[in-house]
Design a protein around this motif. Sequence first.
Motif: not given
Length: 498
Positions: A202, A206, A208, A214, A282
């Motif tokens: 990702a 995270s 975010m 993303l 996330i």
Amino acid sequence: MARPLDLIIWFTVVIFSEESSQNQESAYIGDNVTLDCLSAISGGKFKWHKLSPKVENLNSTGSTYTIQSATPSDSGTYKCETDKSALPHISHSGTTVTLTVQERTARLEVITRHTGGWIFEGDQISMTCHVDGDPVGWTYELHMSWGVTPYMSQMERTFTFNSVTLSQGGNYTCRARKGDLYSNFSKPVPIRVSALAVTLTASPKSPMKESDSLQLVCTWRGNGRSSSNLTYSFLRNNMTVKKSSSSSVFSIKEIEKSHTGNYTCAVESPGGGKAYSDDIEIEVQALTVTLTVAPGGSVMEGDFLILNCTLWVNGSSSSKLNFSFWRDCMSVKNDSDFPVFSIQEINKSHSGNYTCAVELPGGDRTYSNTVNVQIQAPQVTGIPGGAGLCLLLLIIPLLLLLCAYHRIRGLLRALWRRRRRADQGRAVGNVITESSDGSQPALQTEAFNMADNTKDVPEVIYSVLTDFPKPKNKGKPLVHSSLIYSEVRVPQGLSPPR
């Protein structure tokens, strides 16, 4: 008497097997072979002979001769003819056929839906064993890596692996068995099973904040090689959010709070194999914009007003954003990287409902709470006229008296000090005076001026003790002092100093 006409009848020998009704000259071990003598003459008896490798009369009088489960020893030349006693006036001849009984051979074929020929972990594959000759009554064996014991054995010629594993990779062969008869083994076929090692990454990581972009990338590596002929799936909380056979990337341009969750990607091969990556959590933090006004409470005309716009992300502030301020839906300050709007001298026209907005990198704006600012005119407060005048008349005489008191006191102190210095000009004995810093009395000794003929006069002591109070504040003059005289003894004819 005339001799009867000779009639020659030709016989045709046809070999039949249970697999085919066509003319053939070969058969395979274990096949059931039928020899059929086709004749234009019906009825009568037939004789069957095997001419090689040696002549044998076969025990059959019908038009057909059957060999059950042929072996290599059944190979040879066969002939059929009619019985002479049945047609005494007809001469006959016949044809021969050579039968060859061959060993059975096998061929293993691998069937998979993967067009690249690769086999992945979890794929469904099939392997079919093709064996020559009559298939009736035969059992098929699948052997792995030349194992003596069959890996699988069944009556059907096709072996199916619904979900192949890494341990099932190897070299496979097959053959057929019927009782004590075996076909030859097929040539080995290699089965290479590749692992599906799936990784999800990702960017950014995270946590975010809302309106960030993303990007999730799903990658696969297996046995040192990669493949593009795969299907990629992205899941959030075990629910599929994207499935694609052409892209291994899942992007969200402006992420929202609802996108919070556990993300996983899956890779599926054409053969049905499917593997999952580890989860990635996330977290999307909500944005909160707060507008504060200083001073709070009542705001007067002429005051200095400050409006502060703050962007909070779960308790931490964020910078490098564009701020704008609004009063009654009209912009008063726009596109600034400074989150403060100030008015030096506020007036009634500045009253209204104030809001600030924060423009995020993606272009979206997040608005703050609304603060109502009301500007009030200044008010003069005081004592009523009559009472104020009376109070003023009382204060002025007191101030004048206080000034006069201090002036008179200063003059008196100066005169007193001058007189004391004159009186003490001829003091004898110990005189205590003020020290240099004024903090405590100091001891000073002065002698009397006496005549030469006073040698026999007893000692005269004249002591003056001056009391100097310690000041409360260093550096300020003493407010008062006093003289304290001790016992005075003087000789006859002298008087104490004044």
